[in-house]
Scaffold this motif. Sequence first.
Motif, PDB file in Angstrom:
ATOM      1  N   SER A  14       2.225  47.487  23.022  1.00 58.01           N
ATOM      2  CA  SER A  14       2.742  47.173  21.559  1.00 58.01           C
ATOM      3  C   SER A  14       3.498  48.897  21.259  1.00 58.01           C
ATOM      4  O   SER A  14       3.928  49.024  20.056  1.00 58.01           O
ATOM      5  CB  SER A  14       1.588  47.273  20.468  1.00 58.01           C
ATOM      6  N   TYR A  33       1.097  43.787  15.885  1.00 55.76           N
ATOM      7  CA  TYR A  33       0.970  42.167  16.567  1.00 55.76           C
ATOM      8  C   TYR A  33       2.506  41.926  16.751  1.00 55.76           C
ATOM      9  O   TYR A  33       2.782  41.249  17.597  1.00 55.76           O
ATOM     10  CB  TYR A  33       0.233  41.347  15.841  1.00 55.76           C
ATOM     11  N   PHE A  68       3.831  43.836  19.934  1.00 51.54           N
ATOM     12  CA  PHE A  68       3.387  43.045  21.009  1.00 51.54           C
ATOM     13  C   PHE A  68       3.713  41.561  21.299  1.00 51.54           C
ATOM     14  O   PHE A  68       4.107  41.500  22.458  1.00 51.54           O
ATOM     15  CB  PHE A  68       1.768  42.867  20.870  1.00 51.54           C
ATOM     16  N   ALA A  69       4.169  41.039  20.148  1.00 55.66           N
ATOM     17  CA  ALA A  69       4.820  39.683  20.305  1.00 55.66           C
ATOM     18  C   ALA A  69       5.988  39.721  20.771  1.00 55.66           C
ATOM     19  O   ALA A  69       6.629  38.892  21.662  1.00 55.66           O
ATOM     20  CB  ALA A  69       4.570  38.878  18.972  1.00 55.66           C
ATOM     21  N   ARG A 112      -0.632  36.587  22.129  1.00 55.07           N
ATOM     22  CA  ARG A 112       0.245  37.639  21.261  1.00 55.07           C
ATOM     23  C   ARG A 112      -0.165  37.965  19.952  1.00 55.07           C
ATOM     24  O   ARG A 112      -0.020  38.901  19.333  1.00 55.07           O
ATOM     25  CB  ARG A 112       1.788  37.272  21.347  1.00 55.07           C
TER      26      ARG A 112
END
Length: 283
Positions: A49, A101, A104-105, A130
Amino acid sequence: MKTGLVLEGGALRAIFSSGVCDGLLEGKIMADYVVGVSAGIAYGVSYVSRQPRRNLEVVTRFAPDRRYMGWRNLTDKNNRSYFGLEFGFSTIPNELVPFDYDAFAAFPGEVEAVVTDLDTGKADYLPVPRRDPQATVLRASCAMPLLFPVFRIGGRPYLDGGIADAIPWQRALDKGCDRVIVVLTRPRSYRRKPDHMLELIRRRYRKYPAFVELMEHRAEVYNRDREKLFQAEREGKLLVIAPVSTLGVARTERDTEKLRLLWAEGYQSAVDRMEEIRALLRG
């Protein structure tokens, strides 16, 4: 060409790996495939991330906090772990030290966490979701025997991935990575000894004979795997980064200065070997 990053576990000793990851981020090195064990991957997602020093902030703020870890958590019937599961895997990333997030996704590669299947005594490699505010897969990968409950995912009973595959470097090669960085949390000279809690483990997990057998041979398997890893390094198949010393940091270390120093050792290791890392990635 595909780059892999492999992260060993070790509970709070994995702050060394976080230092390495932060050094990689500073050097703009991002792997295509990340696989880790226990705290290795629980901390490693902050690398994916792109949140440098996030793990350092977490451990220096909360390692002394009894909500983060302590025997009272283990006796709590709603927790049954030495570590505060809800506090560590939900409250911190969702409220106190926010995990990104979205970033990260957006990572285009793969991220896997290693878990040990108690029924088979084998490693499973689970994709890290994710967007999972409860971090279920990460909890299972971190679930040290005796100190965590058994986690069930997809109907399978799981504990700490480090038992079945402590350093998943072969997994990275099997996934097609031709350039692999492996981060250890023990010095190169380290040799694992048989678990002194083995008799208790036999009793606690007697309904899982394959897992008990795995625990009985864990030390010799781990030591043999490290020998194979270092041979692969000598053959130029991968690059290994290991601490010169763990500075006496325990798996459940509360001394934030020691944790900060071990992070710094990891960070400096990445900085010092940056040209070597870049040469590896150039092929």
